[in-house]
Write a protein that holds these residues in place. Structure first.
Motif, mmCIF file in Angstrom:
data_model
loop_
_atom_site.group_PDB
_atom_site.id
_atom_site.type_symbol
_atom_site.label_atom_id
_atom_site.label_comp_id
_atom_site.label_asym_id
_atom_site.label_seq_id
_atom_site.Cartn_x
_atom_site.Cartn_y
_atom_site.Cartn_z
ATOM 1 N N ARG A 8 40.236 30.349 47.755
ATOM 2 C CA ARG A 8 40.334 31.359 46.696
ATOM 3 C C ARG A 8 38.945 31.528 46.094
ATOM 4 O O ARG A 8 38.141 30.588 46.062
ATOM 5 C CB ARG A 8 41.297 30.878 45.597
ATOM 6 C CG ARG A 8 42.717 30.592 46.060
ATOM 7 C CD ARG A 8 43.554 31.840 46.236
ATOM 8 N NE ARG A 8 44.926 31.462 46.582
ATOM 9 C CZ ARG A 8 45.972 31.572 45.738
ATOM 10 N NH1 ARG A 8 45.798 32.047 44.511
ATOM 11 N NH2 ARG A 8 47.180 31.215 46.138
ATOM 12 N N SER A 9 38.684 32.728 45.568
ATOM 13 C CA SER A 9 37.441 32.946 44.827
ATOM 14 C C SER A 9 37.791 33.153 43.357
ATOM 15 O O SER A 9 38.971 33.136 42.993
ATOM 16 C CB SER A 9 36.669 34.124 45.414
ATOM 17 O OG SER A 9 37.502 35.261 45.449
ATOM 18 N N THR A 11 37.929 35.516 40.084
ATOM 19 C CA THR A 11 37.951 36.948 39.751
ATOM 20 C C THR A 11 37.523 37.222 38.313
ATOM 21 O O THR A 11 37.131 38.333 37.984
ATOM 22 C CB THR A 11 39.353 37.542 39.990
ATOM 23 O OG1 THR A 11 40.310 36.754 39.283
ATOM 24 C CG2 THR A 11 39.703 37.530 41.467
ATOM 25 N N THR A 195 49.719 32.018 41.608
ATOM 26 C CA THR A 195 48.579 32.458 40.810
ATOM 27 C C THR A 195 48.005 31.196 40.182
ATOM 28 O O THR A 195 48.706 30.183 40.075
ATOM 29 C CB THR A 195 49.014 33.415 39.695
ATOM 30 O OG1 THR A 195 49.911 32.717 38.823
ATOM 31 C CG2 THR A 195 49.715 34.643 40.245
ATOM 32 N N SER A 223 41.458 34.354 42.746
ATOM 33 C CA SER A 223 41.838 35.554 43.495
ATOM 34 C C SER A 223 43.256 35.376 44.016
ATOM 35 O O SER A 223 43.714 34.252 44.242
ATOM 36 C CB SER A 223 40.872 35.747 44.666
ATOM 37 O OG SER A 223 40.873 34.585 45.489
ATOM 38 N N GLU A 224 43.952 36.503 44.184
ATOM 39 C CA GLU A 224 45.314 36.456 44.724
ATOM 40 C C GLU A 224 45.274 37.067 46.113
ATOM 41 O O GLU A 224 45.686 38.199 46.344
ATOM 42 C CB GLU A 224 46.277 37.151 43.743
ATOM 43 C CG GLU A 224 46.436 36.288 42.490
ATOM 44 C CD GLU A 224 47.032 36.993 41.275
ATOM 45 O OE1 GLU A 224 47.744 37.997 41.450
ATOM 46 O OE2 GLU A 224 46.778 36.506 40.147
ATOM 47 N N ASP A 225 44.722 36.302 47.051
ATOM 48 C CA ASP A 225 44.459 36.793 48.402
ATOM 49 C C ASP A 225 45.155 35.958 49.460
ATOM 50 O O ASP A 225 44.897 36.087 50.638
ATOM 51 C CB ASP A 225 42.939 36.799 48.658
ATOM 52 C CG ASP A 225 42.279 35.456 48.299
ATOM 53 O OD1 ASP A 225 43.005 34.433 48.225
ATOM 54 O OD2 ASP A 225 41.053 35.424 48.096
#
Ligand code: FJE
Ligand code: FE
Length: 293
Positions: A8-9, A11, A195, A223-225
């Protein structure tokens, strides 16, 4: 084809400045501040600082959970059913308010400062009116993972590096306290659909493949990726932070202060229940805590 990144990154990175709350208490609000509203399933995260003159005297809750994690000092709690106790550094109180709790949360008077975190986790519709429940763990009862030398993870809820918490979460939640010495890298797994965020308590950590720099009192949202790990690196400073993540409920939220329901109708019903001491608020009638002074 979309490619799922490995880590995750970050945001958003939002600094929480101190503000007044309760009765003479000071909080740094993370989740729940205007820039960090509705981080489903989380409603609020406050880093609180209370001296002997402050606190959170008699007040109600319905429809969610409050999770109090002490960092320094001693904090007392007393509710309308006679449930009473003190928590100290490293201790945890996981309170499911469900259909109703009225309580008081105050520092122990002889102490100069009580410092900790309080997280509000929303409850899914089918649990909002459940019986209230407490899950209380002393510091020594919270399991630790030690994935590398200089990395200690207290597993308050969920799992880290094979170590599991016994806390029952009605809303699937991970709550991890990380202490990471300088010049370390640690990889934390996270379910695809969760999340989450990091709230920095001390030092500096670098998050994700792009090494986003996070400093004390900042909230760093993930991030939500769909990536299933979060990569965390430290450099020339030790770091202390909490890692909090959960499954979004994706239900409507109608919040009026300490009452969180799904519809305005349920909120109106809650006001009536609280005012007329019914449907979970029976014991609120003429109750006053002994600790709020
Ligand atoms: C509350 C105002 C409040 N953050 N952190 C309004 F202050 C509160 C409340 C708290 C709280 C309590 C602790 Cl122990 C730690 C907190 C807000 O109690 F519930 C409403 N509605
Ligand atoms: Fe409360």
């Amino acid at each position: 084809m979309t490619v799922t990144p490995t880590s995750r990154s970050i945001t958003k990175a939002i600094l929480s400045k101190e503000q007044a709350e309760g009765a003479g208490a000071r909080v740094r609000r993370s989740i729940g501040r205007p820039e960090l509203r509705n981080h489903d399933p989380f409603l609020m995260l406050d880093e609180f600082n209370v001296d002997k003159n402050g606190g959170f005297p008699d007040h109600p809750h319905r429809g969610f959970e409050t999770v109090t994690y002490m960092l320094e000092g001693q904090f007392q709690h007393e509710d309308f059913a006679g449930h009473k106790g003190t928590i100290g550094p490293g201790d945890l109180q996981w309170m499911t308010a469900g259909r109703g709790i009225v309580h008081s949360e105050m520092p122990v008077k002889s102490q100069t400062r009580a410092h900790g975190l309080q997280l509000w986790i929303n409850l899914p519709r089918e649990h909002k009116m459940c019986e209230p429940q407490y899950q209380e763990l002393l510091d020594g009862q919270i399991p630790r993972a030690n994935p590398a030398e200089g990395v200690v993870v207290k597993v308050i809820a969920g799992e880290s590096h094979g170590v599991k918490s016994q806390v029952y979460t009605r809303t699937p939640t991970m709550y991890l306290d990380f202490k990471v010495a300088k010049n370390k890298t640690v990889i934390q797994t996270i379910p695809k659909t969760f999340t989450g965020f990091i709230y920095m308590l001390k030092g500096t950590a670098f998050i994700g493949d792009k090494e986003f720099e996070g400093k004390a009192h900042h909230t760093l949202t993930f991030s939500e990726d769909g990536a299933e790990t979060v990569k965390i690196t430290t450099k020339d400073e030790d770091a202390h932070f909490v890692f909090i993540a959960g499954e979004p409920l994706k239900e409507p939220i109608v919040q009026h202060g300490p009452f969180v329901m799904n519809t305005t109708e349920d909120i109106y019903r809650t006001f009536i229940d609280y005012q007329s001491n019914q449907n979970g608020f029976e014991r609120a009638k003429n109750w006053r805590s002994t600790i709020a002074g």
